[in-house]
Write a protein that holds these residues in place. Structure first.
Motif, PDB file in Angstrom:
ATOM      1  N   ALA A 159       1.050  -0.970  -0.327  1.00 27.39           N
ATOM      2  CA  ALA A 159       0.165  -0.099   0.329  1.00 27.39           C
ATOM      3  C   ALA A 159       0.682   0.986  -0.180  1.00 27.39           C
ATOM      4  O   ALA A 159       1.965   1.471   0.575  1.00 27.39           O
ATOM      5  N   ASP A 160       1.042   2.263  -0.945  1.00 25.16           N
ATOM      6  CA  ASP A 160       1.976   3.132  -0.947  1.00 25.16           C
ATOM      7  C   ASP A 160       1.003   4.140  -0.313  1.00 25.16           C
ATOM      8  O   ASP A 160       1.838   5.571   0.107  1.00 25.16           O
ATOM      9  N   THR A 161      -0.396   4.605  -0.082  1.00 22.04           N
ATOM     10  CA  THR A 161      -0.884   5.196   0.547  1.00 22.04           C
ATOM     11  C   THR A 161      -2.008   3.947   1.598  1.00 22.04           C
ATOM     12  O   THR A 161      -2.171   3.486   1.623  1.00 22.04           O
ATOM     13  N   VAL A 162      -1.950   5.772   2.273  1.00 21.82           N
ATOM     14  CA  VAL A 162      -2.751   5.037   3.914  1.00 21.82           C
ATOM     15  C   VAL A 162      -4.503   6.277   4.436  1.00 21.82           C
ATOM     16  O   VAL A 162      -3.677   7.712   3.989  1.00 21.82           O
ATOM     17  N   ASP A 163      -5.234   5.931   4.554  1.00 20.93           N
ATOM     18  CA  ASP A 163      -6.529   6.628   5.311  1.00 20.93           C
ATOM     19  C   ASP A 163      -6.593   6.336   6.387  1.00 20.93           C
ATOM     20  O   ASP A 163      -5.896   5.252   6.978  1.00 20.93           O
ATOM     21  N   ILE A 164      -6.697   7.579   6.856  1.00 22.64           N
ATOM     22  CA  ILE A 164      -7.073   7.335   8.589  1.00 22.64           C
ATOM     23  C   ILE A 164      -8.489   7.716   9.266  1.00 22.64           C
ATOM     24  O   ILE A 164      -8.678   8.322   9.082  1.00 22.64           O
ATOM     25  N   HIS A 165      -8.512   6.403  10.119  1.00 23.63           N
ATOM     26  CA  HIS A 165     -10.005   5.936   9.680  1.00 23.63           C
ATOM     27  C   HIS A 165     -10.639   6.809  11.723  1.00 23.63           C
ATOM     28  O   HIS A 165      -9.739   5.686  12.212  1.00 23.63           O
ATOM     29  N   LEU A 166     -11.406   7.521  12.201  1.00 28.05           N
ATOM     30  CA  LEU A 166     -11.594   7.272  13.541  1.00 28.05           C
ATOM     31  C   LEU A 166     -13.052   6.737  13.786  1.00 28.05           C
ATOM     32  O   LEU A 166     -14.287   7.024  13.127  1.00 28.05           O
ATOM     33  N   PHE A 167     -12.833   5.229  14.753  1.00 30.12           N
ATOM     34  CA  PHE A 167     -13.723   5.049  15.309  1.00 30.12           C
ATOM     35  C   PHE A 167     -15.075   5.074  16.465  1.00 30.12           C
ATOM     36  O   PHE A 167     -13.045   5.626  17.366  1.00 30.12           O
ATOM     37  N   THR A 168     -15.753   5.625  16.868  1.00 29.93           N
ATOM     38  CA  THR A 168     -16.313   6.039  17.513  1.00 29.93           C
ATOM     39  C   THR A 168     -16.988   4.671  18.345  1.00 29.93           C
ATOM     40  O   THR A 168     -18.082   4.317  17.522  1.00 29.93           O
ATOM     41  N   PHE A 169     -17.295   4.714  19.456  1.00 25.73           N
ATOM     42  CA  PHE A 169     -17.700   3.434  20.451  1.00 25.73           C
ATOM     43  C   PHE A 169     -19.055   4.299  21.205  1.00 25.73           C
ATOM     44  O   PHE A 169     -18.648   4.926  22.216  1.00 25.73           O
ATOM     45  N   MET A 170     -19.675   3.917  20.740  1.00 24.34           N
ATOM     46  CA  MET A 170     -21.340   5.521  21.337  1.00 24.34           C
ATOM     47  C   MET A 170     -22.455   4.291  21.593  1.00 24.34           C
ATOM     48  O   MET A 170     -22.450   3.099  20.439  1.00 24.34           O
ATOM     49  N   GLU A 171     -23.188   4.749  22.661  1.00 26.30           N
ATOM     50  CA  GLU A 171     -24.396   4.117  22.207  1.00 26.30           C
ATOM     51  C   GLU A 171     -25.358   4.731  20.848  1.00 26.30           C
ATOM     52  O   GLU A 171     -25.925   5.961  21.021  1.00 26.30           O
ATOM     53  N   ASP A 172     -26.032   3.313  20.608  1.00 27.84           N
ATOM     54  CA  ASP A 172     -27.768   4.094  19.528  1.00 27.84           C
ATOM     55  C   ASP A 172     -28.810   4.381  20.109  1.00 27.84           C
ATOM     56  O   ASP A 172     -28.556   4.104  21.840  1.00 27.84           O
ATOM     57  N   ALA A 173     -29.469   4.816  19.409  1.00 26.25           N
ATOM     58  CA  ALA A 173     -31.157   4.675  20.375  1.00 26.25           C
ATOM     59  C   ALA A 173     -31.844   3.924  20.871  1.00 26.25           C
ATOM     60  O   ALA A 173     -32.990   4.104  21.928  1.00 26.25           O
ATOM     61  N   SER A 174     -30.840   2.318  20.794  1.00 25.16           N
ATOM     62  CA  SER A 174     -31.864   1.298  21.561  1.00 25.16           C
ATOM     63  C   SER A 174     -30.923   0.961  23.047  1.00 25.16           C
ATOM     64  O   SER A 174     -31.116   0.319  23.419  1.00 25.16           O
ATOM     65  N   HIS A 175     -30.225   2.233  22.635  1.00 26.81           N
ATOM     66  CA  HIS A 175     -29.004   1.773  23.749  1.00 26.81           C
ATOM     67  C   HIS A 175     -27.618   0.850  23.463  1.00 26.81           C
ATOM     68  O   HIS A 175     -27.429  -0.060  24.516  1.00 26.81           O
ATOM     69  N   GLN A 176     -27.458   0.487  22.625  1.00 28.14           N
ATOM     70  CA  GLN A 176     -26.533  -0.305  22.082  1.00 28.14           C
ATOM     71  C   GLN A 176     -25.755   0.122  21.772  1.00 28.14           C
ATOM     72  O   GLN A 176     -25.564   0.877  20.726  1.00 28.14           O
ATOM     73  N   LEU A 177     -24.135  -0.388  22.078  1.00 27.46           N
ATOM     74  CA  LEU A 177     -23.303   0.030  21.632  1.00 27.46           C
ATOM     75  C   LEU A 177     -22.431  -0.657  20.512  1.00 27.46           C
ATOM     76  O   LEU A 177     -22.661  -1.390  20.084  1.00 27.46           O
ATOM     77  N   LYS A 178     -22.746   1.219  19.436  1.00 26.89           N
ATOM     78  CA  LYS A 178     -22.075   0.093  18.201  1.00 26.89           C
ATOM     79  C   LYS A 178     -20.928   0.915  18.610  1.00 26.89           C
ATOM     80  O   LYS A 178     -20.490   2.296  18.282  1.00 26.89           O
ATOM     81  N   TRP A 179     -20.187   0.391  17.290  1.00 25.26           N
ATOM     82  CA  TRP A 179     -19.482   1.729  16.554  1.00 25.26           C
ATOM     83  C   TRP A 179     -19.405   2.380  15.157  1.00 25.26           C
ATOM     84  O   TRP A 179     -20.191   1.988  14.796  1.00 25.26           O
ATOM     85  N   LYS A 180     -19.250   3.809  14.961  1.00 28.08           N
ATOM     86  CA  LYS A 180     -19.256   4.513  14.384  1.00 28.08           C
ATOM     87  C   LYS A 180     -17.850   5.212  13.677  1.00 28.08           C
ATOM     88  O   LYS A 180     -16.867   5.351  13.929  1.00 28.08           O
ATOM     89  N   ARG A 181     -18.250   5.395  12.089  1.00 23.08           N
ATOM     90  CA  ARG A 181     -17.089   5.260  11.403  1.00 23.08           C
ATOM     91  C   ARG A 181     -16.968   6.539  10.181  1.00 23.08           C
ATOM     92  O   ARG A 181     -17.824   7.043  10.097  1.00 23.08           O
ATOM     93  N   GLU A 182     -15.493   7.824  10.859  1.00 26.60           N
ATOM     94  CA  GLU A 182     -15.385   8.440   9.669  1.00 26.60           C
ATOM     95  C   GLU A 182     -13.933   8.621   9.771  1.00 26.60           C
ATOM     96  O   GLU A 182     -12.739   7.926   9.964  1.00 26.60           O
ATOM     97  N   ILE A 183     -13.795   9.481   8.316  1.00 27.35           N
ATOM     98  CA  ILE A 183     -12.525   9.525   7.748  1.00 27.35           C
ATOM     99  C   ILE A 183     -11.985  10.569   7.623  1.00 27.35           C
ATOM    100  O   ILE A 183     -12.480  11.298   7.281  1.00 27.35           O
TER     101      ILE A 183
END
Length: 1039
Positions: free
Chosen positions: A382-406
């Motif tokens: 891989a010549d280049t890489v992307d940096i992803h930020l994962f956030t762990f938080m409760e959803d509307a049903s109070h389940q813990l899930k990951w959300k991601r953004e570059i």
């Protein structure tokens, strides 16, 4: 005897082309051996230790007759059948009667040329996919170039052989490549071969010999006429090429040679997924479709890497432990084959991270620097890489899930670093570095940072804390009275490896441990398994080795969720989200403040500890240690000490129902010269809790100092220093000495653990038992655990020797009686070894030391008789020093095993906190009121005496007077809390006091006015009299 058979690939093609040999000859810096018959090179010192047959070697010899040897030269021209004893340890690419006086040259050199190391690295990784991370650091190339055979006629001398052996190592693992270009003869005339053809007689032998008369490996055409076709055979499907792994006790073939089972490398990986794994086992044709399923997760596409391996990417998991990986391979004829293997998912707290946050303690919303491992397999190609930020938080049903953004993309991989802007998008976060280019139907690969959070502003932390407090009110209270109490001191914490284990985020063994979440701690421990209702107890200790009260400083506390995870929780993440972060919000980042009429009052952290009790050592009962060290000196669990220096395998410790067993191996002590002495030393132990765990074996290894095996499989610590298996946990700790290793093996269900310190010569062990229900129910060399040392010399037939028995009687009538039989052994045996090999029934040790102690012994050992004994018996000051040092470890553990008298926990009080260094006998505590509260009472100091605090009911903190309610503001909402009745009484008393003060002031003012009036009146009278007495002056009218 063990014979390893070989499967050939036969193809009607001549061998490896010379262009495909590793470069050789004078132009490449080789040394040429002088022309000779049956000769050898001088001893060749090598710059890297070379592991071969489980031994390290610092020199080697190249022998004309097609052999590289390590312990002695080989001039024998007719190859003897393997195995051969008498230290004939050799690598034999073509052992036959070679005579370079009649033609040809033998070349050799060691090299660390980068290009050649890269080539060797690629070959090892290709032919041994499980060594995905192997990197060669040293090579030795020996080439037999167009060599003739002994006794060849003029015509016969035109027949020559060209072959090569390449030795490869990284210092721990080693491999060899055999390359054959053209093999035209097999036998010299002295071996009854034909002078014209070089055939017949006793043909050449190809393989390896350990030199012990037991362990060997041969290509099964060896010493047969078919060996002339070795240039057409292969174990890696390349005619004339063989590749072997040779560092272990047996030789391993390269290529695809397993039947039905998969080998997955790395065998262990992060719960967060994205790991690039190489899977080997079956041979894989071109045009093959490959699909893999990770224990119920959706099938994903994998890719053929070579005919020996395939590559897959792991998904994000929500559990840890062993899972089954199922691979389905469909060939170009549409036929399906299914293979299975085991993969272990690691807890995020235990897995090693490949992305590193710089200055992590200073992270807040904004730009920050990250670094990453550019050599990680996930980023290759891989010549280049992307940096992803994962956030762990409760959803509307109070389940813990990951959300991601570059948060950044297109960064050059080779830079290994960049600055990224990290926004505030949630609480728990992780950063993943991912290749920019991705196959459309492949899971995303990537490497991860640790789990982290951003520093919060006080008002934000305040709001988050308020939300947590409201939710926590709805949860069932924690059963804190049923939880295992904390050890009172750090020495007790280090001893209690049974009920607790080091906290991955903060411990003194891990140099990368930052204690960032418990800033005032130097060492923390957690419950080794979940407590009642799945809770955890985090215990932390400060620089003075005392248990931290987290109301006073950042330390440990009771936690609702265990970091290892339970049913319905996500390992580590649930604990981090619901236990770690709320503490930071309530007690660190809001600066402990609420608002009451714009006056700060410390209150929220106090409320936090209503739901998460502080760490306490009240009612803590320490476990009990034993030990085995040196020429084995044994102290039982009840404290009886004796020496038993037998040779063999014995019952170390077992329960009377045999549900738990531990066996120990003692071998005869061997000096560096190889000489054996009349002393023994511990070299291995193996244990199993039959109801819950596999067999864990710890044994010395001459290459890696020591190894841990679980059910016979070597445990690899490349991905983690800590592993959790059913019923048992295993940890490795780094030491300041590269030649030493330390391990903890803890059987969590039964409450028995072992701390092992390994050096090249001895395995010293500190067993620990913390399950008091086992009292009187144990047997073996470590006694019966009934608190009575005088009956610990209990034989298998329940006879008891007197405690004052001589060492010789203990040996004959107690120790050797605990020898195990072959049927019950827990040990695994290396190739060429067996149960019988370790049982020296006729061995008699020395039992006494001479009365005249040499001065060098006294100087080293002082008054320590065990150190003296070991020095005199072995002649090794290093060995004696280890005995002396381990005695200190054991004595410290014994001191820590005594119960410490403590006072009950200091109560939490509204508006204040009792400040105390600890709750141990003799301590004192002072009540400190929060800002905005005032002290009510006479004395603020109390003392711990005879297990109780002096009276602390006479002092308290109270709100200021004239206030019947106080508004505690959380974020945008306000909660009104009525004052208790005592506060109203205090308010009325304060009001009366204020009236008295006002009346006093009025009286004082009136008094001052009266006095002032009198003084002024007298002054005016005196002044009038003076004026009346002055003369009268008439004015001149002319003016």
């Amino acid at each position: 005897m063990q014979v390893l058979y070989f499967v050939f690939y036969f193809v009607a093609v001549l061998g490896v082309k010379l262009d495909d040999f590793y470069p050789y000859g004078s132009q490449n810096g080789d040394t040429a051996m002088s022309k000779n018959d049956d000769g050898s090179s001088p001893d060749i010192p090598i710059s890297s230790l070379f592991p071969f047959f489980n031994h390290q070697h610092s020199k080697l010899t190249v022998n004309t007759n097609g052999v590289i040897s390590f312990l002695q030269t080989v001039s024998t021209y007719t190859p003897d059948p393997f195995p051969i004893a008498n230290d004939a340890r050799m690598i034999a690419p073509f052992w036959a009667d070679i005579n370079t006086l009649r033609g040809g040259t033998v070349w050799y050199r060691e090299t660390t040329d980068i290009k050649l190391l890269d080539r060797a690295t690629d070959e090892v990784r290709a032919y041994f996919p499980k060594f995905l991370k192997f990197r060669a650091s040293w090579l030795f190339v020996a080439t037999w170039d167009h060599v003739a055979f002994f006794g060849c006629s003029n015509e016969g001398c035109s027949k020559t052989n060209t072959f090569q052996s390449v030795l490869i190592t990284n210092g721990q693992h080693s491999f060899t490549i055999y390359n054959y270009e053209d093999i035209q003869w097999t036998t010299g005339t002295a071996s009854r071969g034909n002078a014209t053809t070089g055939l017949g007689g006793t043909p050449a032998q190809v393989g390896f010999n350990a030199g012990d008369g037991i362990v060997f490996y041969t290509v099964n055409a060896s010493r047969t006429p078919d060996i002339v076709n070795v240039d057409e055979y292969s174990n890696v499907n390349i005619p004339g090429k063989f590749v072997f792994r040779i560092d272990a006790s047996d030789i391993s073939d390269g290529g695809c040679n397993t039947k039905g089972n998969l080998t997955i490398s790395p065998r262990y990986g992060p719960m967060l997924g994205g790991q690039y794994v190489v899977i080997s086992g079956p041979c894989i044709d071109n045009e093959t479709e490959i699909k893999a399923s990770f224990s119920g997760f959706p099938e994903q596409k994998c890719y053929r890497k070579s005919e020996f391996s395939m590559s897959c990417v792991t998904p994000i998991f929500n559990r840890t432990g062993d899972i089954t990986v199922t691979v389905e391979i469909e060939n170009n004829q549409g036929e399906n084959s299914v293979f299975r293997g085991i993969y272990t998912i690691l807890n995020p707290a235990d897995s090693k991270h490949r992305v590193y946050r710089r200055n992590p303690e200073e992270w807040f919303p904004g730009r920050h620097q990250i670094n990453w491992d550019i050599d990680a397999a996930e980023l290759q190609e891989a010549d280049t890489v992307d940096i992803h930020l994962f956030t762990f938080m409760e959803d509307a049903s109070h389940q813990l899930k990951w959300k991601r953004e570059i948060i950044d993309e297109g960064k050059q991989t080779s830079l290994g670093s960049t600055n990224v802007y990290v926004p505030r998008v949630g609480s728990a976060m992780a950063i993943r570095v991912t290749p920019s280019n991705k196959r459309r139907d492949e899971s995303e690969r990537g490497i991860w940072s640790d789990i982290f959070f951003l520093a919060e502003k006080p008002d934000v932390a305040f709001s988050l804390c308020k939300d947590w407090l409201e939710n926590e009110e709805k949860m069932p209270s924690l059963p804190f009275e049923d939880v295992q109490p904390c050890p009172c001191t750090v020495d007790q914490a280090l001893l209690d490896i049974v009920r607790f284990q080091p906290d991955p985020d903060c411990n003194m063994f891990n140099k990368n441990s930052s204690c960032f979440y418990r800033r005032n701690a130097t060492h923390c421990i957690r419950l080794s398994k979940a407590g009642p209702n799945g809770i955890d107890n985090l215990c932390c200790y400060d620089v003075e080795n005392k248990l931290i009260d987290s109301r006073q400083a950042e330390g440990g506390f009771l936690q609702r969720y265990h970091y290892l995870g339970e049913d319905g929780t996500i390992p580590y993440l649930t604990n981090f989200y619901y236990d770690v972060l709320p503490y930071l919000h309530c007690c660190r980042y809001n600066k402990n403040s609420v608002q009451e009429n714009d006056v700060n009052i410390e209150d929220v952290c106090y409320k936090f500890f209503e739901y998460r009790k502080r760490s306490s050592c009240v009612n803590y009962d320490p476990p009990r240690p034993a030990r085995t060290s040196g020429d084995p000196h044994i102290s039982t669990l009840d404290g009886y000490s004796y020496t038993f220096n037998g040779v063999g395998e014995f019952v170390y410790l077992k329960t009377i129902d045999e549900s738990f067993q531990s066996h120990i191996r003692f071998e005869q002590f061997q000096k560096e010269t190889g000489d054996l002495v009349d002393a023994s030393v511990c070299t291995a132990f193996a244990s199993r809790h039959f109801n819950s765990s596999g067999i864990i074996e710890v044994r010395l290894n001459s290459i890696r100092t020591a190894d841990i095996l679980i059910d016979g499989e070597l445990l690899d610590f490349d991905e983690s220093n800590s592993y959790q298996f059913p019923g048992v946990s295993v940890m490795q700790f780094t030491t300041n000495q590269p030649s030493k290793r330390e391990f903890i093996v803890s059987f969590t269900e039964i409450g028995i653990a072992f701390k092992a310190e390994a050096s090249p010569t001895v395995l010293n062990i500190l067993p620990v038992v913390g399950n008091k229900s086992l009292a009187g129910r144990l047997r073996g060399l470590l006694g019966d655990f009934d608190s009575m040392p005088d009956n610990d010399l209990r034989t298998p037939s329940e006879e008891i020797l007197l405690p004052n028995s001589t060492a010789e009687r203990i040996y004959d009538e107690f120790g050797v009686l605990w020898r195990i039989n072959e049927r019950e052994t827990l040990f695994t045996y290396e190739a060429g070894k067996s149960y019988q090999e370790y049982q020296l029934l006729a061995f008699r040790p020395e039992f006494l030391i001479p009365s005249n102690i040499p001065p060098e012994v006294e100087q080293l050992c002082g008054e320590d008789h065990e150190c003296m004994f070991d020095f005199i018996q072995t002649g090794s000051p290093e060995f004696a020093t280890e005995t002396l040092q381990f005695s200190t470890v054991y004595n410290t553990s014994v001191e820590a095993s005594f119960e410490i008298k403590v006072c009950e926990n200091l109560p939490s009080v509204e508006g204040g906190v009792w400040k105390a260094a600890d709750t141990l006998e003799g301590s004192n505590a002072t009540l400190q009121c929060s800002h905005g509260y005032e002290m009510i009472g006479e004395s603020t100091d109390i003392y711990c005496s005879n297990g109780s605090w002096s009276d602390f009911d006479n002092v308290r903190c109270a709100l200021p007077a004239n206030e019947e309610t106080t508004n505690i503001t959380y974020s945008k909402e306000t909660t009104t809390i009525a004052l208790p009745e005592t506060s109203r009484v205090q308010s009325e008393e304060s009001s009366g006091n204020q009236n008295l003060i006002i009346a006093g002031v009025v009286v004082l003012v009136l008094f001052v006015l009266v006095i002032t009036g009198i003084v002024l009146f007298r002054f005016l009278r005196i002044r009038k009299k003076e004026l009346d007495e002055l003369p009268v002056v008439e004015l001149n009218p002319s003016f």
